[in-house]
Write an enzyme that holds these catalytic residues in place. Structure first.
Site, PDB file in Angstrom:
ATOM      1  N   HIS A 105       0.861  -1.193   0.000  1.00 48.43           N
ATOM      2  CA  HIS A 105       0.000   0.000   0.000  1.00 48.43           C
ATOM      3  C   HIS A 105       0.890   1.233   0.000  1.00 48.43           C
ATOM      4  CE1 HIS A 105      -3.710   2.166   1.982  1.00 48.43           C
ATOM      5  NE2 HIS A 105      -3.046   2.965   1.141  1.00 48.43           N
ATOM      6  N   HIS A 128       1.202   4.767  -2.579  1.00 54.85           N
ATOM      7  CA  HIS A 128       0.800   5.522  -3.779  1.00 54.85           C
ATOM      8  C   HIS A 128       2.051   6.172  -4.350  1.00 54.85           C
ATOM      9  CE1 HIS A 128      -3.491   5.315  -2.517  1.00 54.85           C
ATOM     10  NE2 HIS A 128      -2.924   5.247  -1.325  1.00 54.85           N
ATOM     11  N   HIS A 164      -9.559   0.985  -0.896  1.00 53.25           N
ATOM     12  CA  HIS A 164      -9.471   1.675   0.383  1.00 53.25           C
ATOM     13  C   HIS A 164     -10.864   1.627   1.024  1.00 53.25           C
ATOM     14  CE1 HIS A 164      -5.723   3.194  -1.149  1.00 53.25           C
ATOM     15  NE2 HIS A 164      -5.553   4.085  -0.193  1.00 53.25           N
ATOM     16  N   GLU A 218     -10.904   3.760   6.325  1.00 56.45           N
ATOM     17  CA  GLU A 218      -9.816   4.656   6.743  1.00 56.45           C
ATOM     18  C   GLU A 218     -10.493   5.784   7.529  1.00 56.45           C
ATOM     19  OE1 GLU A 218      -7.922   6.781   3.501  1.00 56.45           O
ATOM     20  OE2 GLU A 218      -6.219   7.415   4.740  1.00 56.45           O
ATOM     21  N   ASP A 251       1.861   4.150   2.655  1.00 60.28           N
ATOM     22  CA  ASP A 251       0.787   4.973   2.064  1.00 60.28           C
ATOM     23  C   ASP A 251       1.378   6.080   1.175  1.00 60.28           C
ATOM     24  OD1 ASP A 251      -1.857   5.523   1.505  1.00 60.28           O
ATOM     25  OD2 ASP A 251      -2.333   6.397   3.451  1.00 60.28           O
ATOM     26  N   ASP A 252       1.768   7.203   1.792  1.00 56.44           N
ATOM     27  CA  ASP A 252       2.320   8.343   1.047  1.00 56.44           C
ATOM     28  C   ASP A 252       3.577   8.817   1.767  1.00 56.44           C
ATOM     29  OD1 ASP A 252       0.025   8.871  -0.963  1.00 56.44           O
ATOM     30  OD2 ASP A 252      -0.978   8.687   0.965  1.00 56.44           O
TER      31      ASP A 252
HETATM   32  N1  ADE Z   1      -4.557   8.660  -2.050  1.00 60.89           N
HETATM   33  C1  ADE Z   1      -3.312   8.744  -1.581  1.00 60.89           C
HETATM   34  N2  ADE Z   1      -3.276   8.441  -0.285  1.00 60.89           N
HETATM   35  C2  ADE Z   1      -4.544   8.143   0.087  1.00 60.89           C
HETATM   36  C3  ADE Z   1      -5.163   7.753   1.289  1.00 60.89           C
HETATM   37  N3  ADE Z   1      -4.480   7.610   2.429  1.00 60.89           N
HETATM   38  N4  ADE Z   1      -6.498   7.552   1.289  1.00 60.89           N
HETATM   39  C4  ADE Z   1      -7.200   7.714   0.183  1.00 60.89           C
HETATM   40  N5  ADE Z   1      -6.670   8.070  -0.980  1.00 60.89           N
HETATM   41  C5  ADE Z   1      -5.348   8.288  -1.032  1.00 60.89           C
HETATM   42 ZN    ZN Z   2      -3.710   4.803   0.504  1.00 62.49          ZN
END
Ligand code: ADE
Ligand code: ZN
Length: 350
Positions: free
Chosen positions: A27, A29, A207, A210, A288-289
């Protein structure tokens, strides 16, 4: 479970073991791995104007209050990505960091609609990312696959058009996912496009849970027939759902630093990962990011374990093993990676 001598691993060895253990990342992006320095470099290369005067000023803006406050900055950052080589540079930078964190296998999300909306052809996006994945396999010995995500704040018709445009490059990605603003955009909005993706032989993930309610996790399973849930931490609010996730062995790709930065939890000490594992859910740890949330996968592992004393060597092993088992790799690859994981733990227990 193969390795069992967890009590022979002292707690003070945990940070080094968390870093050294082989793992998969499921996971992440790729647009979320765009570091401020690369944003500025690509902006200059492509003649794109930025809203911030410096790397420091941009980083200072990374103070998020919820998912949407992050997404606004994340989509703005992605505006510097225009050419195939930009997408290559982005994914290559991530893959080098992942390899340094002992990631053996990465399933990487990308958001084509973020780019096609700005006039970038989908072919440019996919070819640049695919080139980096192939080079990483040859030079870094890391297995890297792509998962195409639909933006859930847009319509299902737009998602369908995106899938049709991507299908000529079907051999370059292994699955589809669903991301962006969760609340108000339930999984059932995307039934037809997920049906189409499954018919094309693609893996499916989404997703859910969350920021959105546990009900979204149920509908992702029942209506989109997803194989994994991305995040899924709000399942903790629904004991019957937790029991189902455990019984059916549905993996959750949990992202602890993301959850704290986006205020799903006030502090890491409140994160529910220990409870998810104790309930027998197949949880994994992911970044995630990473350029926006304070670190890559090893930083996630180290900070999470430091804040949560319930997590020890046994949980480290389970999380790493889950990451391989939950991946879309074939059984032979999984067995080879798990053998390497067992070796790393056996060495730590010496
Ligand atoms: N796009 C990038 N990161 C995300 C996240 N944590 N939740 C939803 N969309 C995303
Ligand atoms: Zn994500």
């Amino acid at each position: 479970m193969t390795f069992t001598a967890f009590d022979r691993i002292p707690r003070d060895c945990l940070p080094a073991l968390l870093r050294a253990m082989p793992k998969a990342e499921l996971h992440m992006h790729v647009e979320g791995s765009l570091e401020p320095e690369l944003i500025f470099r690509l902006a200059q290369r492509n003649g794109v104007a930025l809203a911030y005067p410096s790397v420091e000023a941009l980083r200072a803006a990374y103070a998020f209050t919820d998912l949407q406050s992050f997404l606004d900055i994340y989509y703005a950052g992605a505006s510097v990505l225009l050419k195939e080589e930009d997408f290559f540079d982005l994914a290559w930078a991530y893959l080098q960091r992942a390899a340094a964190d002992n990631v053996l296998h990465a399933e990487i999300f990308f958001d084509p609609q973020t780019h096609t909306a700005r006039g970038v052809p989908i072919e440019t996006v996919i070819k640049g990312l695919d080139h980096a994945c192939r080079r990483a396999h040859q030079e870094l010995r890391i297995s890297a696959k792509l998962i195409l995500c639909f933006l859930r704040h847009l319509s299902e018709d737009e998602a369908l058009a995106t899938l049709e445009a991507a299908l000529p490059y079907r051999h370059h990605f292994i699955g589809v996912g669903l991301d962006s603003s969760e609340r108000g955009h339930p999984p059932e909005k995307f039934v037809r496009v997920f049906d189409r993706a499954r018919a094309a032989g693609l893996h499916v993930v989404a997703h859910a849970g969350e920021e959105g309610p546990p009900e979204y996790i149920r509908s992702a399973l029942d209506m989109l027939e997803v194989e994994r849930i991305d995040h899924g931490v709000r399942s903790i609010e629904d004991p019957a759902l937790m029991a189902r996730l455990a019984r059916e062995g549905i993996p959750l790709t949990v992202c602890p630093l993301s959850n704290v930065r986006l205020c799903v939890y006030k502090t890491m000490a409140e994160h529910q990962l220990p409870a998810l594992l104790a309930a027998g859910l197949k949880a994994t740890v992911n970044s995630d990011d990473p350029a926006y949330f304070g670190g890559y996968i090893n930083q996630n592992f180290v900070e999470t374990f430091a804040a949560l004393p319930q997590l020890g060597a046994r949980e480290a092993y389970v999380l790493a093993r889950n990451s391989f088992e939950a991946s879309f790799a074939d059984d032979a690859a999984k067995a080879g990676w798990i053998a390497q994981l067992d070796e790393a733990f056996a060495a730590a227990a010496q």
